[in-house]
Design a protein around this motif. Structure first.
Motif, PDB file in Angstrom:
ATOM      1  N   LEU A 180     -40.501  56.758  -2.173  1.00 58.84           N
ATOM      2  CA  LEU A 180     -39.565  56.677  -3.296  1.00 58.84           C
ATOM      3  C   LEU A 180     -40.095  57.321  -4.573  1.00 58.84           C
ATOM      4  CD1 LEU A 180     -38.264  53.041  -2.830  1.00 58.84           C
ATOM      5  CD2 LEU A 180     -37.086  55.156  -2.297  1.00 58.84           C
ATOM      6  N   HIS A 181     -41.383  57.508  -4.677  1.00 56.24           N
ATOM      7  CA  HIS A 181     -42.044  58.096  -5.851  1.00 56.24           C
ATOM      8  C   HIS A 181     -41.637  57.349  -7.122  1.00 56.24           C
ATOM      9  CE1 HIS A 181     -43.629  61.197  -3.290  1.00 56.24           C
ATOM     10  NE2 HIS A 181     -42.398  61.440  -2.831  1.00 56.24           N
ATOM     11  N   ASN A 182     -41.076  58.050  -8.099  1.00 54.57           N
ATOM     12  CA  ASN A 182     -40.760  57.414  -9.384  1.00 54.57           C
ATOM     13  C   ASN A 182     -39.482  56.583  -9.355  1.00 54.57           C
ATOM     14  OD1 ASN A 182     -43.027  58.235 -10.764  1.00 54.57           O
ATOM     15  ND2 ASN A 182     -42.101  60.157 -11.435  1.00 54.57           N
ATOM     16  N   TRP A 183     -38.748  56.597  -8.268  1.00 52.18           N
ATOM     17  CA  TRP A 183     -37.582  55.727  -8.147  1.00 52.18           C
ATOM     18  C   TRP A 183     -38.012  54.261  -8.103  1.00 52.18           C
ATOM     19  CZ3 TRP A 183     -32.788  56.850  -9.168  1.00 52.18           C
ATOM     20  CH2 TRP A 183     -32.375  58.163  -9.123  1.00 52.18           C
ATOM     21  N   ASN A 184     -39.282  54.022  -7.836  1.00 49.37           N
ATOM     22  CA  ASN A 184     -39.800  52.651  -7.858  1.00 49.37           C
ATOM     23  C   ASN A 184     -39.637  52.020  -9.234  1.00 49.37           C
ATOM     24  OD1 ASN A 184     -40.867  52.164  -5.156  1.00 49.37           O
ATOM     25  ND2 ASN A 184     -42.200  53.895  -5.624  1.00 49.37           N
ATOM     26  N   LEU A 185     -39.774  52.819 -10.274  1.00 45.57           N
ATOM     27  CA  LEU A 185     -39.566  52.299 -11.632  1.00 45.57           C
ATOM     28  C   LEU A 185     -38.113  51.860 -11.814  1.00 45.57           C
ATOM     29  CD1 LEU A 185     -41.579  54.894 -13.734  1.00 45.57           C
ATOM     30  CD2 LEU A 185     -42.210  52.552 -13.170  1.00 45.57           C
ATOM     31  N   GLY A 186     -37.197  52.648 -11.298  1.00 44.96           N
ATOM     32  CA  GLY A 186     -35.781  52.290 -11.384  1.00 44.96           C
ATOM     33  C   GLY A 186     -35.481  51.000 -10.653  1.00 44.96           C
ATOM     34  N   ILE A 187     -36.066  50.829  -9.470  1.00 44.88           N
ATOM     35  CA  ILE A 187     -35.849  49.609  -8.692  1.00 44.88           C
ATOM     36  C   ILE A 187     -36.381  48.397  -9.455  1.00 44.88           C
ATOM     37  CG2 ILE A 187     -36.510  48.387  -6.588  1.00 44.88           C
ATOM     38  CD1 ILE A 187     -36.497  51.156  -5.190  1.00 44.88           C
ATOM     39  N   GLY A 188     -37.575  48.525 -10.016  1.00 47.83           N
ATOM     40  CA  GLY A 188     -38.153  47.416 -10.772  1.00 47.83           C
ATOM     41  C   GLY A 188     -37.341  47.074 -12.005  1.00 47.83           C
ATOM     42  N   PHE A 189     -36.924  48.094 -12.742  1.00 46.95           N
ATOM     43  CA  PHE A 189     -36.150  47.837 -13.956  1.00 46.95           C
ATOM     44  C   PHE A 189     -34.757  47.302 -13.645  1.00 46.95           C
ATOM     45  CE2 PHE A 189     -39.183  50.724 -16.184  1.00 46.95           C
ATOM     46  CZ  PHE A 189     -39.658  49.772 -17.061  1.00 46.95           C
ATOM     47  N   VAL A 190     -34.155  47.734 -12.544  1.00 39.46           N
ATOM     48  CA  VAL A 190     -32.844  47.189 -12.167  1.00 39.46           C
ATOM     49  C   VAL A 190     -32.964  45.699 -11.864  1.00 39.46           C
ATOM     50  CG1 VAL A 190     -31.116  47.204 -10.321  1.00 39.46           C
ATOM     51  CG2 VAL A 190     -31.767  49.328 -11.440  1.00 39.46           C
ATOM     52  N   ALA A 191     -34.034  45.299 -11.173  1.00 39.05           N
ATOM     53  CA  ALA A 191     -34.231  43.878 -10.886  1.00 39.05           C
ATOM     54  C   ALA A 191     -34.406  43.086 -12.184  1.00 39.05           C
ATOM     55  CB  ALA A 191     -35.446  43.686  -9.976  1.00 39.05           C
ATOM     56  N   ILE A 192     -35.166  43.630 -13.117  1.00 40.30           N
ATOM     57  CA  ILE A 192     -35.371  42.946 -14.396  1.00 40.30           C
ATOM     58  C   ILE A 192     -34.054  42.859 -15.176  1.00 40.30           C
ATOM     59  CG2 ILE A 192     -36.517  43.129 -16.646  1.00 40.30           C
ATOM     60  CD1 ILE A 192     -38.921  44.335 -15.122  1.00 40.30           C
ATOM     61  N   ILE A 193     -33.291  43.935 -15.194  1.00 40.97           N
ATOM     62  CA  ILE A 193     -32.017  43.944 -15.922  1.00 40.97           C
ATOM     63  C   ILE A 193     -31.032  42.962 -15.298  1.00 40.97           C
ATOM     64  CG2 ILE A 193     -29.998  45.379 -16.434  1.00 40.97           C
ATOM     65  CD1 ILE A 193     -32.023  47.696 -16.869  1.00 40.97           C
ATOM     66  N   LEU A 194     -31.008  42.878 -13.965  1.00 42.95           N
ATOM     67  CA  LEU A 194     -30.134  41.898 -13.314  1.00 42.95           C
ATOM     68  C   LEU A 194     -30.527  40.471 -13.708  1.00 42.95           C
ATOM     69  CD1 LEU A 194     -29.653  43.393  -9.745  1.00 42.95           C
ATOM     70  CD2 LEU A 194     -27.962  43.196 -11.568  1.00 42.95           C
ATOM     71  N   GLY A 195     -31.836  40.222 -13.855  1.00 40.66           N
ATOM     72  CA  GLY A 195     -32.283  38.917 -14.331  1.00 40.66           C
ATOM     73  C   GLY A 195     -31.809  38.639 -15.745  1.00 40.66           C
ATOM     74  N   VAL A 196     -31.815  39.643 -16.594  1.00 44.86           N
ATOM     75  CA  VAL A 196     -31.342  39.481 -17.967  1.00 44.86           C
ATOM     76  C   VAL A 196     -29.829  39.241 -17.986  1.00 44.86           C
ATOM     77  CG1 VAL A 196     -31.039  40.672 -20.175  1.00 44.86           C
ATOM     78  CG2 VAL A 196     -33.229  40.780 -18.998  1.00 44.86           C
ATOM     79  N   VAL A 197     -29.097  39.960 -17.131  1.00 48.19           N
ATOM     80  CA  VAL A 197     -27.652  39.751 -17.055  1.00 48.19           C
ATOM     81  C   VAL A 197     -27.342  38.314 -16.602  1.00 48.19           C
ATOM     82  CG1 VAL A 197     -25.567  40.429 -15.791  1.00 48.19           C
ATOM     83  CG2 VAL A 197     -27.069  42.173 -16.743  1.00 48.19           C
ATOM     84  N   LEU A 198     -28.087  37.818 -15.640  1.00 45.64           N
ATOM     85  CA  LEU A 198     -27.893  36.433 -15.200  1.00 45.64           C
ATOM     86  C   LEU A 198     -28.245  35.445 -16.316  1.00 45.64           C
ATOM     87  CD1 LEU A 198     -29.142  36.323 -11.501  1.00 45.64           C
ATOM     88  CD2 LEU A 198     -26.811  36.116 -12.342  1.00 45.64           C
ATOM     89  N   SER A 199     -29.193  35.803 -17.148  1.00 46.33           N
ATOM     90  CA  SER A 199     -29.594  34.880 -18.222  1.00 46.33           C
ATOM     91  C   SER A 199     -28.477  34.682 -19.246  1.00 46.33           C
ATOM     92  CB  SER A 199     -30.858  35.368 -18.919  1.00 46.33           C
ATOM     93  OG  SER A 199     -30.592  36.517 -19.696  1.00 46.33           O
ATOM     94  N   THR A 200     -27.533  35.622 -19.325  1.00 43.10           N
ATOM     95  CA  THR A 200     -26.416  35.444 -20.258  1.00 43.10           C
ATOM     96  C   THR A 200     -25.427  34.402 -19.749  1.00 43.10           C
ATOM     97  OG1 THR A 200     -25.106  37.218 -19.255  1.00 43.10           O
ATOM     98  CG2 THR A 200     -26.590  37.822 -21.069  1.00 43.10           C
ATOM     99  N   ARG A 201     -25.462  34.070 -18.491  1.00 42.52           N
ATOM    100  CA  ARG A 201     -24.556  33.072 -17.912  1.00 42.52           C
ATOM    101  C   ARG A 201     -25.165  31.670 -17.897  1.00 42.52           C
ATOM    102  NH1 ARG A 201     -20.104  34.707 -15.674  1.00 42.52           N
ATOM    103  NH2 ARG A 201     -20.097  32.944 -14.270  1.00 42.52           N
ATOM    104  N   TRP A 202     -26.405  31.550 -18.375  1.00 40.91           N
ATOM    105  CA  TRP A 202     -27.108  30.264 -18.358  1.00 40.91           C
ATOM    106  C   TRP A 202     -26.582  29.385 -19.489  1.00 40.91           C
ATOM    107  CZ3 TRP A 202     -32.763  29.458 -20.193  1.00 40.91           C
ATOM    108  CH2 TRP A 202     -33.199  28.192 -19.825  1.00 40.91           C
ATOM    109  N   ARG A 203     -26.218  28.160 -19.159  1.00 45.52           N
ATOM    110  CA  ARG A 203     -25.703  27.219 -20.162  1.00 45.52           C
ATOM    111  C   ARG A 203     -26.649  26.060 -20.296  1.00 45.52           C
ATOM    112  NH1 ARG A 203     -22.636  30.629 -22.002  1.00 45.52           N
ATOM    113  NH2 ARG A 203     -20.776  31.236 -20.921  1.00 45.52           N
TER     114      ARG A 203
END
Length: 85
Positions: free
Chosen positions: A62-85
């Motif tokens: 995957l070469h540098n696409w690994n950075l994209g995979i890691g950042f997408v996982a982090i961003i999905l975690g941040v998106v889920l954090s907006t739904r936390w009550r």
């Protein structure tokens, strides 16, 4: 002199009581934290294996696409954090 008009004020009505507070689903927080940690670990493993020249079968392709995979996982975690009550 002219007499000023008396302004009639509306009767005060208190705001309606709100609904019961919303509660987050039980799976939300563990999933959110897991995505943050997986994304962070993915990026860290990529950097360590890239700097040492270690060949990891799937990550090396995957070469540098690994950075994209890691950042997408982090961003999905941040998106889920907006739904936390």
């Amino acid at each position: 002199m002219a007499k000023s008009k008396v302004r009639k004020k509306a009767v005060y009505t208190p705001p309606q009581k709100s609904k019961a507070p919303e509660v987050s689903p039980r799976w939300l927080v563990p999933t959110m934290v897991a995505l943050w940690l997986i994304g962070l670990a993915w990026i860290a493993v990529f950097y360590v294996t890239a700097s040492t020249g270690t060949d990891v079968p799937f990550m090396s392709d995957l070469h540098n696409w690994n950075l994209g995979i890691g950042f997408v996982a982090i961003i999905l975690g941040v998106v889920l954090s907006t739904r936390w009550r």
